[in-house]
Design a protein around this motif. Sequence first.
Motif, PDB file in Angstrom:
ATOM      1  N   LYS A 198       0.840  -1.205   0.000  1.00  0.00           N
ATOM      2  CA  LYS A 198       0.000   0.000   0.000  1.00  0.00           C
ATOM      3  C   LYS A 198       0.874   1.254   0.000  1.00  0.00           C
ATOM      4  O   LYS A 198       0.578   2.229  -0.677  1.00  0.00           O
ATOM      5  CB  LYS A 198      -0.922   0.009   1.206  1.00  0.00           C
ATOM      6  N   LEU A 213       3.928   1.567  -1.203  1.00  0.00           N
ATOM      7  CA  LEU A 213       4.525   1.683  -2.533  1.00  0.00           C
ATOM      8  C   LEU A 213       3.517   2.236  -3.531  1.00  0.00           C
ATOM      9  O   LEU A 213       3.842   3.110  -4.338  1.00  0.00           O
ATOM     10  CB  LEU A 213       5.053   0.319  -2.978  1.00  0.00           C
ATOM     11  N   LEU A 214       2.275   1.779  -3.477  1.00  0.00           N
ATOM     12  CA  LEU A 214       1.226   2.257  -4.361  1.00  0.00           C
ATOM     13  C   LEU A 214       0.961   3.752  -4.122  1.00  0.00           C
ATOM     14  O   LEU A 214       0.806   4.530  -5.072  1.00  0.00           O
ATOM     15  CB  LEU A 214      -0.054   1.434  -4.167  1.00  0.00           C
ATOM     16  N   LEU A 264       3.084   5.983  -2.934  1.00  0.00           N
ATOM     17  CA  LEU A 264       4.229   6.731  -3.443  1.00  0.00           C
ATOM     18  C   LEU A 264       4.170   6.876  -4.964  1.00  0.00           C
ATOM     19  O   LEU A 264       4.463   7.945  -5.519  1.00  0.00           O
ATOM     20  CB  LEU A 264       5.532   6.070  -3.020  1.00  0.00           C
ATOM     21  N   VAL A 265       3.791   5.831  -5.647  1.00  0.00           N
ATOM     22  CA  VAL A 265       3.678   5.880  -7.105  1.00  0.00           C
ATOM     23  C   VAL A 265       2.575   6.859  -7.511  1.00  0.00           C
ATOM     24  O   VAL A 265       2.745   7.668  -8.424  1.00  0.00           O
ATOM     25  CB  VAL A 265       3.426   4.463  -7.686  1.00  0.00           C
ATOM     26  N   LEU A 266       1.440   6.808  -6.825  1.00  0.00           N
ATOM     27  CA  LEU A 266       0.341   7.730  -7.139  1.00  0.00           C
ATOM     28  C   LEU A 266       0.754   9.187  -6.901  1.00  0.00           C
ATOM     29  O   LEU A 266       0.454  10.070  -7.708  1.00  0.00           O
ATOM     30  CB  LEU A 266      -0.904   7.387  -6.323  1.00  0.00           C
ATOM     31  N   ALA A 282       3.779  10.387  -7.012  1.00  0.00           N
ATOM     32  CA  ALA A 282       4.746  10.738  -8.057  1.00  0.00           C
ATOM     33  C   ALA A 282       4.035  11.085  -9.356  1.00  0.00           C
ATOM     34  O   ALA A 282       4.390  12.057 -10.039  1.00  0.00           O
ATOM     35  CB  ALA A 282       5.724   9.585  -8.271  1.00  0.00           C
ATOM     36  N   VAL A 283       3.011  10.334  -9.707  1.00  0.00           N
ATOM     37  CA  VAL A 283       2.251  10.615 -10.930  1.00  0.00           C
ATOM     38  C   VAL A 283       1.537  11.960 -10.822  1.00  0.00           C
ATOM     39  O   VAL A 283       1.543  12.763 -11.752  1.00  0.00           O
ATOM     40  CB  VAL A 283       1.253   9.463 -11.221  1.00  0.00           C
ATOM     41  N   TYR A 332       4.060  14.745 -11.120  1.00  0.00           N
ATOM     42  CA  TYR A 332       4.524  14.818 -12.505  1.00  0.00           C
ATOM     43  C   TYR A 332       3.497  15.542 -13.375  1.00  0.00           C
ATOM     44  O   TYR A 332       3.840  16.392 -14.177  1.00  0.00           O
ATOM     45  CB  TYR A 332       4.802  13.414 -13.042  1.00  0.00           C
TER      46      TYR A 332
END
Length: 82
Positions: free
Chosen positions: A3, A5-6, A8-10, A12-13, A16
């Motif tokens: 969760k 990691l998910l 953090l990716v969200l 980052a998106v 961006y």
Amino acid sequence: MMKLLLMLVLLAVVFYMLGARRGRPDEPEARSKPQPPAPPKEMLRCAECGMHLPADEALPGRGGVFCGAEHRNRFEARQGQR
């Protein structure tokens, strides 16, 4: 762990996308034409010290225009002595 990691990716998106949107040249602000420079102001010379200043900032007095009240008073006092 997954969760986190998910998330953090969200994040980052999202960051961006926000950063990419700010720098796009097709936004109306970036496409607007630059404004022409302001026309030059008329400059006058102080009758006491000779300094040049914009006409809208000059103080009128007997004998010319002045950069400040002190110079106007000094000039007019000297003219009254003659």
